[in-house]
Design an enzyme around this catalytic site. Structure first.
Site, short mmCIF file in Angstrom:
data_model
loop_
_atom_site.label_atom_id
_atom_site.label_comp_id
_atom_site.label_asym_id
_atom_site.label_seq_id
_atom_site.Cartn_x
_atom_site.Cartn_y
_atom_site.Cartn_z
N ASP A 141 0.85 -1.19 -0.01
CA ASP A 141 -0.08 -0.06 0.03
C ASP A 141 0.77 1.11 0.09
O ASP A 141 1.90 1.48 0.91
CB ASP A 141 -0.87 0.03 1.50
CG ASP A 141 -1.90 1.17 1.44
OD1 ASP A 141 -2.65 1.16 0.66
OD2 ASP A 141 -1.48 1.76 2.29
N GLU B 257 1.63 -0.13 -4.66
CA GLU B 257 0.65 1.16 -5.19
C GLU B 257 1.64 2.31 -5.19
O GLU B 257 2.21 2.77 -4.17
CB GLU B 257 -0.47 1.29 -4.30
CG GLU B 257 -1.54 2.15 -4.57
CD GLU B 257 -2.28 2.87 -3.39
OE1 GLU B 257 -3.36 3.33 -3.75
OE2 GLU B 257 -1.77 2.87 -2.17
#
Ligand code: GLC
Length: 580
Positions: free
Chosen positions: A214, A270
């Site tokens: 993330d 990401e």
């Protein structure tokens, strides 16, 4: 898998001869996938009940949204324990059973790791709050304000408030690039890096086949924390000082060397605000950082740059430009993950397609698009059914996700903007569109739950649901299955070159995919009107030797003599060009 394996360990990961790039990843937003115990919340045993559905889809990997213990202000992206499964989702045994069931079907399990921030309820942060001399103080980023009592700088968080929150007890501020209950970890501190590495090892030892990392490119900040001059920007105005920050590559290499390289896994980072050279640095194999960067640009195509809640119409030429950059201009050994929808964006059929008159047709066209692009595709649960945005949301009370609620509060309560205008923006773009429960059947709970669902179910479950599509040989689901099978059978779809044609056409998006063995042409009509495909003599010559493998309408070879074909709204054609 091509990664080297530490011969001293016995690996529990799934092994296969497939190039890892050829994975097709299915994103499961766990909370909304399938509820096994009637509490209205999806869970791991619920996924277990659907492993055959996932296997039948043909995907090779599932990525689970965070399943860690969390107060759920950001539904798992606010972690209180990196090694504990949230009781709402099940037990460690459920997790182990699930990984086994997936591996039995040759499907990898990719977990989400959230390395940039924890929940403010995390014991590390609670300790950090206690005093300036706490051993955990330096796990987070604390700074004094200025003499006038202002925060250390003028950055805004991704929720639009200041990036700094004051702790009255010690008088200092902590940094939060996201919500104030998601304090940023201090990656300058080697102990923090070690904690995250150990947490990842914990899951890898259980057989996890990789991670979605993330917000992978925000871990390293400019530690002088200069003010930003971009005071117009509402969310994340400090971005230039922490996206692709000064030590990011060093941190990722350390993660790679100490953890990733020891297992036959793949990692998806990401990252927004990346250019070609950044993605090359993150993913070129000889650098040893991440395996791929998830390409976010297509899903942000209608965002205004200063305020992501304001939309602009999207244009096909812009989409083509984005794809050209990432599929053609990127160094051929650097790698990206392709997606159009995920849990952070609206649903693709409602934004690149037409979810009314041409819902089914445009969902199919987009299926063909996603499955014929270079890169590693990620599809979001429900995308394979053509699930749509939640047009039934009509008040702020329908919204559960924190970014939308924070924006509404900021604009209406603090800045005094017109509530109707702001509500319209929020209803249009919020992240809950992609998080409404999966539509398994047409019943009241959509087969998702027997209880009260945590988020409202889309009433269009009556027309759009897996049960009905399983029975229909012409369904969106059926086409996804066929496209996934085709992609798995033909590595050219993943690895081949991407050569766009008809760059200036307003409605048609067409490209060749090629490797040493095969050459394919994909022709898509991205509009709700019929349009004309004019054949240049070169293309006509190639198509004389072509077979249409997947087509929305019958393709008539006589059209080549006419010099053109008429493409119906959202038509799709996938041609294999045969050798002369
Ligand atoms: C990522 C996640 C998003 C989350 C944010 C903060 O962008 O995809 O859902 O809110 O990070 O962790």
């Amino acid at each position: 898998m091509s990664k080297s394996l530490d011969s001293t360990r016995s690996s529990k990961q799934l092994s296969s001869d497939m190039n890892w790039k050829e994975n097709i990843v299915y994103e499961i937003y766990v909370r909304s996938f399938n509820d096994s115990d009637g509490d209205g919340i999806g869970d791991l045993p619920g996924i277990m009940e659907k492993v055959d559905y996932i296997a039948d889809l043909g995907v090779t990997a599932v990525w689970l949204s965070p399943i860690f213990d969390s107060p759920n202000r950001d539904y798992g992206y606010d972690v209180v324990d990196y090694r504990k499964i949230h009781p709402e989702y099940g037990t460690m045994e459920d997790f182990e059973n699930l990984i086994q069931a997936l591996h039995d079907r040759q499907i990898r399990l990719i977990m989400e790791i959230v390395p940039n921030h924890t929940s403010s309820d995390h014991p590390w942060f609670q300790e950090s709050l206690k005093s300036k001399s706490s051993p955990y103080r330096d796990y987070y980023i604390w700074r004094a304000g200025d003499e006038k009592g202002n925060p250390p700088n003028n950055w805004t968080s991704f929720l639009g408030d200041s990036s700094w929150e004051k702790d009255e007890e010690t008088g200092e501020y902590y940094l939060h690039t996201y919500a104030k209950h998601q304090p940023d970890l201090n990656w300058e501190n080697p102990k923090v890096r070690q904690e995250i590495a150990q947490a990842m090892e914990f899951w890898l030892e259980k057989g996890t086949d990789g991670f979605r990392v993330d917000t992978a490119n925000v871990l390293s900040k400019d530690m002088s924390f200069p003010d930003t001059e971009d005071t117009e920007r509402i969310q994340g105005s400090g971005e230039p000082f922490y996206k692709n920050g000064p030590r990011i590559h060093e941190y990722l290499r350390e993660m790679h060397d100490s953890v990733f390289s020891k297992y036959p896994i793949f990692t998806m980072g990401e990252a927004s605000q990346v250019e070609l050279e950044d993605v090359e640095k993150y993913t070129l194999p000889n650098r040893g950082e991440l395996d791929l960067i998830l390409m976010i640009e297509a899903s942000k195509i209608c965002d205004e740059s200063n305020d992501m809640w304001q939309s602009k119409p999207w244009e096909l030429s812009h989409l083509k430009d984005i794809m050209r950059k990432w599929l053609k201009d990127l160094h051929n050994e650097a790698w990206i993950g392709m997606y159009l929808s995920n849990h952070d964006h609206v649903r693709m059929v409602s934004y690149l397609g037409d979810d009314e008159q041409y819902r089914e047709q445009s969902a199919k066209m987009l299926a063909v698009f996603l499955m014929t692009l270079r890169g590693t595709p990620n599809l979001l649960q429900g995308e394979e059914l053509g699930m749509t945005n939640a047009h039934f949301f009509n008040s702020i009370d329908d919204i559960k996700e924190q970014q939308a609620l924070a924006y509404y509060h900021l604009m209406v309560d603090e800045r005094g903007e017109d509530p109707e205008t702001i509500l319209r923006r929020v209803l249009h773009k919020n992240r809950d569109h992609s998080r409404t429960p999966m539509q398994w059947n047409d019943e009241e709970g959509a087969g998702f739950t027997t209880g009260k669902p945590w988020q409202r179910i889309n009433p269009n479950r009556e027309e759009i649901n897996a049960k009905q599509q399983e029975e229909d040989p012409n369904s969106v689901l059926d086409l996804y299955r066929r496209m996934i099978a085709l992609r798995r059978e033909h590595p050219v779809m993943t690895l081949g070159t991407y050569e766009p044609i008809l760059d200036d056409h307003e409605h048609i998006y067409a490209y060749f995919r090629e490797n040493e063995q095969e050459r394919w042409l994909v022709v898509l009509n991205f509009s709700r009107t019929a349009t004309v495909f004019e054949y240049s003599s070169d293309i006509a010559a190639e198509l004389r030797h072509a077979e249409c493998i997947v087509c929305s309408d019958e393709w008539n070879i006589d059209d080549l003599n006419e010099g053109q074909s008429k493409l119906q709204p959202y038509a799709y054609y996938v041609f294999r060009i045969k050798e002369n």
